[in-house]
Motif scaffolding. Structure first.
Motif, PDB file in Angstrom:
ATOM      1  N   ASP A  26       0.831  -1.212   0.000  1.00 37.91           N
ATOM      2  CA  ASP A  26       0.000   0.000   0.000  1.00 37.91           C
ATOM      3  C   ASP A  26       0.862   1.257   0.000  1.00 37.91           C
ATOM      4  OD1 ASP A  26      -2.227  -1.636   0.213  1.00 37.91           O
ATOM      5  OD2 ASP A  26      -2.448  -1.337   2.371  1.00 37.91           O
ATOM      6  N   LEU A  27       0.354   2.254  -0.734  1.00 39.02           N
ATOM      7  CA  LEU A  27       0.895   3.615  -0.721  1.00 39.02           C
ATOM      8  C   LEU A  27      -0.280   4.569  -0.693  1.00 39.02           C
ATOM      9  CD1 LEU A  27       3.624   3.550  -3.529  1.00 39.02           C
ATOM     10  CD2 LEU A  27       4.014   3.527  -1.069  1.00 39.02           C
ATOM     11  N   ASN A  28      -0.388   5.363   0.343  1.00 34.84           N
ATOM     12  CA  ASN A  28      -1.461   6.371   0.461  1.00 34.84           C
ATOM     13  C   ASN A  28      -2.846   5.809   0.134  1.00 34.84           C
ATOM     14  OD1 ASN A  28       0.670   8.058   1.020  1.00 34.84           O
ATOM     15  ND2 ASN A  28      -0.071   9.712  -0.263  1.00 34.84           N
ATOM     16  N   GLY A  29      -3.153   4.633   0.637  1.00 43.91           N
ATOM     17  CA  GLY A  29      -4.475   4.048   0.466  1.00 43.91           C
ATOM     18  C   GLY A  29      -4.696   3.341  -0.855  1.00 43.91           C
ATOM     19  N   GLU A  30      -3.708   3.296  -1.737  1.00 45.14           N
ATOM     20  CA  GLU A  30      -3.798   2.584  -3.008  1.00 45.14           C
ATOM     21  C   GLU A  30      -3.001   1.296  -2.904  1.00 45.14           C
ATOM     22  OE1 GLU A  30      -5.601   3.603  -5.559  1.00 45.14           O
ATOM     23  OE2 GLU A  30      -5.954   5.693  -5.051  1.00 45.14           O
ATOM     24  N   LEU A  74       7.947   5.954  -4.201  1.00 50.99           N
ATOM     25  CA  LEU A  74       7.062   5.957  -5.371  1.00 50.99           C
ATOM     26  C   LEU A  74       5.900   6.932  -5.212  1.00 50.99           C
ATOM     27  CD1 LEU A  74       6.877   2.186  -6.389  1.00 50.99           C
ATOM     28  CD2 LEU A  74       8.248   4.011  -7.401  1.00 50.99           C
ATOM     29  N   ARG A  75       5.554   7.246  -3.970  1.00 53.37           N
ATOM     30  CA  ARG A  75       4.485   8.232  -3.759  1.00 53.37           C
ATOM     31  C   ARG A  75       4.812   9.521  -4.503  1.00 53.37           C
ATOM     32  NH1 ARG A  75       4.152   6.045   1.949  1.00 53.37           N
ATOM     33  NH2 ARG A  75       6.289   6.747   2.034  1.00 53.37           N
ATOM     34  N   SER A  89       5.048   0.311   8.182  1.00 55.38           N
ATOM     35  CA  SER A  89       5.922   0.720   7.076  1.00 55.38           C
ATOM     36  C   SER A  89       7.073  -0.265   6.894  1.00 55.38           C
ATOM     37  CB  SER A  89       6.494   2.113   7.332  1.00 55.38           C
ATOM     38  OG  SER A  89       5.466   3.072   7.396  1.00 55.38           O
ATOM     39  N   ARG A  90       7.421  -0.503   5.637  1.00 64.49           N
ATOM     40  CA  ARG A  90       8.526  -1.400   5.288  1.00 64.49           C
ATOM     41  C   ARG A  90       9.257  -0.852   4.079  1.00 64.49           C
ATOM     42  NH1 ARG A  90       6.923  -2.885   9.432  1.00 64.49           N
ATOM     43  NH2 ARG A  90       6.361  -4.917  10.164  1.00 64.49           N
ATOM     44  N   PHE A  91      10.469  -1.368   3.855  1.00 70.12           N
ATOM     45  CA  PHE A  91      11.212  -1.127   2.622  1.00 70.12           C
ATOM     46  C   PHE A  91      11.176  -2.432   1.835  1.00 70.12           C
ATOM     47  CE2 PHE A  91      14.259   1.827   5.139  1.00 70.12           C
ATOM     48  CZ  PHE A  91      13.359   2.873   5.064  1.00 70.12           C
ATOM     49  N   ILE A  92      10.949  -2.328   0.543  1.00 75.25           N
ATOM     50  CA  ILE A  92      11.052  -3.487  -0.350  1.00 75.25           C
ATOM     51  C   ILE A  92      12.298  -3.260  -1.188  1.00 75.25           C
ATOM     52  CG2 ILE A  92      10.009  -4.806  -2.222  1.00 75.25           C
ATOM     53  CD1 ILE A  92       7.264  -3.735  -1.308  1.00 75.25           C
ATOM     54  N   VAL A  93      13.239  -4.193  -1.127  1.00 81.28           N
ATOM     55  CA  VAL A  93      14.438  -4.101  -1.955  1.00 81.28           C
ATOM     56  C   VAL A  93      14.184  -4.902  -3.227  1.00 81.28           C
ATOM     57  CG1 VAL A  93      16.908  -4.579  -2.131  1.00 81.28           C
ATOM     58  CG2 VAL A  93      15.928  -3.825   0.053  1.00 81.28           C
ATOM     59  N   ARG A 108      10.048   2.628  -0.455  1.00 78.28           N
ATOM     60  CA  ARG A 108       9.261   2.856   0.758  1.00 78.28           C
ATOM     61  C   ARG A 108       7.836   2.349   0.526  1.00 78.28           C
ATOM     62  NH1 ARG A 108      11.461   6.727   4.023  1.00 78.28           N
ATOM     63  NH2 ARG A 108      13.024   8.036   3.047  1.00 78.28           N
ATOM     64  N   THR A 109       7.250   1.756   1.549  1.00 80.82           N
ATOM     65  CA  THR A 109       5.842   1.374   1.481  1.00 80.82           C
ATOM     66  C   THR A 109       5.171   1.739   2.796  1.00 80.82           C
ATOM     67  OG1 THR A 109       6.060  -0.852   2.410  1.00 80.82           O
ATOM     68  CG2 THR A 109       6.430  -0.629   0.034  1.00 80.82           C
ATOM     69  N   ASP A 110       3.859   1.903   2.739  1.00 84.24           N
ATOM     70  CA  ASP A 110       3.096   2.113   3.962  1.00 84.24           C
ATOM     71  C   ASP A 110       2.833   0.781   4.654  1.00 84.24           C
ATOM     72  OD1 ASP A 110       2.991   4.829   3.409  1.00 84.24           O
ATOM     73  OD2 ASP A 110       1.066   4.670   2.393  1.00 84.24           O
ATOM     74  N   LYS A 111       2.691  -0.266   3.827  1.00 84.15           N
ATOM     75  CA  LYS A 111       2.396  -1.594   4.366  1.00 84.15           C
ATOM     76  C   LYS A 111       2.612  -2.620   3.269  1.00 84.15           C
ATOM     77  CE  LYS A 111      -1.326  -4.290   6.437  1.00 84.15           C
ATOM     78  NZ  LYS A 111      -2.755  -4.313   6.762  1.00 84.15           N
TER      79      LYS A 111
END
Length: 169
Positions: A26-30, A74-75, A89-93, A108-111
């Protein structure tokens, strides 16, 4: 981008299979998804080092297994508001090919949600009218239940940022 180019990019994304395994986040609800094959690791938040003079899209770096890698938000590429980190929040590599070179990038991610399979029959090219984001930044949209999952075009996002600044910034 014209409709023909969007359809061609959409078709190329699914050319090798009728289904694709993805990691959703998720990013900002998307809800977004990345092909699971490019995901190297999911990390809890790590200390970041700001890079003076860099663009906000990639304003810091992190240490990943002894390597310094850029951390992208990406936001900001999609024109969303930056968000404060939360407990989810997490980082995806990921590893992507940029100008013929395999490149590690943190996102960066929200979830982070799940690894799942998406079907080609549920996907469609992004609409050419009414999108609030650049259509070339989206490979396709996949309908699942009552929501759409966005598969970003990382090549377009990182290549345009790379070309504009001479490096991923």
């Amino acid at each position: 981008m014209n409709a023909t180019a969007a359809l061609e990019r959409f078709d190329n994304h699914w050319s090798y299979a009728e289904e694709v395994e993805v990691l959703t986040f998720d990013l900002n609800g998307e809800t977004f998804a990345l092909e699971a094959a490019i995901v190297q690791e999911i990390l809890d938040l790590l200390p970041e080092t700001a890079v003076p003079g860099s663009q906000p899209f990639v304003a810091s770096v992190i240490n990943f297994r002894g390597k310094v890698i850029p951390l992208a938000d990406l936001r900001l590429a999609f024109g969303m508001e930056a968000a404060e980190a939360t407990i989810d929040s997490r980082f995806i590599v990921i590893e992507i090919d940029l100008q013929g070179e395999p490149t590690l990038v943190g996102l960066r991610t929200d979830k982070v949600n799940e690894v799942t399979t998406l079907a080609k029959t549920s996907s469609e090219a992004p609409p050419s009218v009414g999108m609030r984001w650049r259509a070339d930044y989206i490979n396709c949209l996949v309908k699942r239940g009552g929501e759409f999952i966005i598969l970003p075009n990382l090549q377009a996002i990182f290549s345009s940022r790379h070309d504009a600044a001479g490096a991923v910034t």
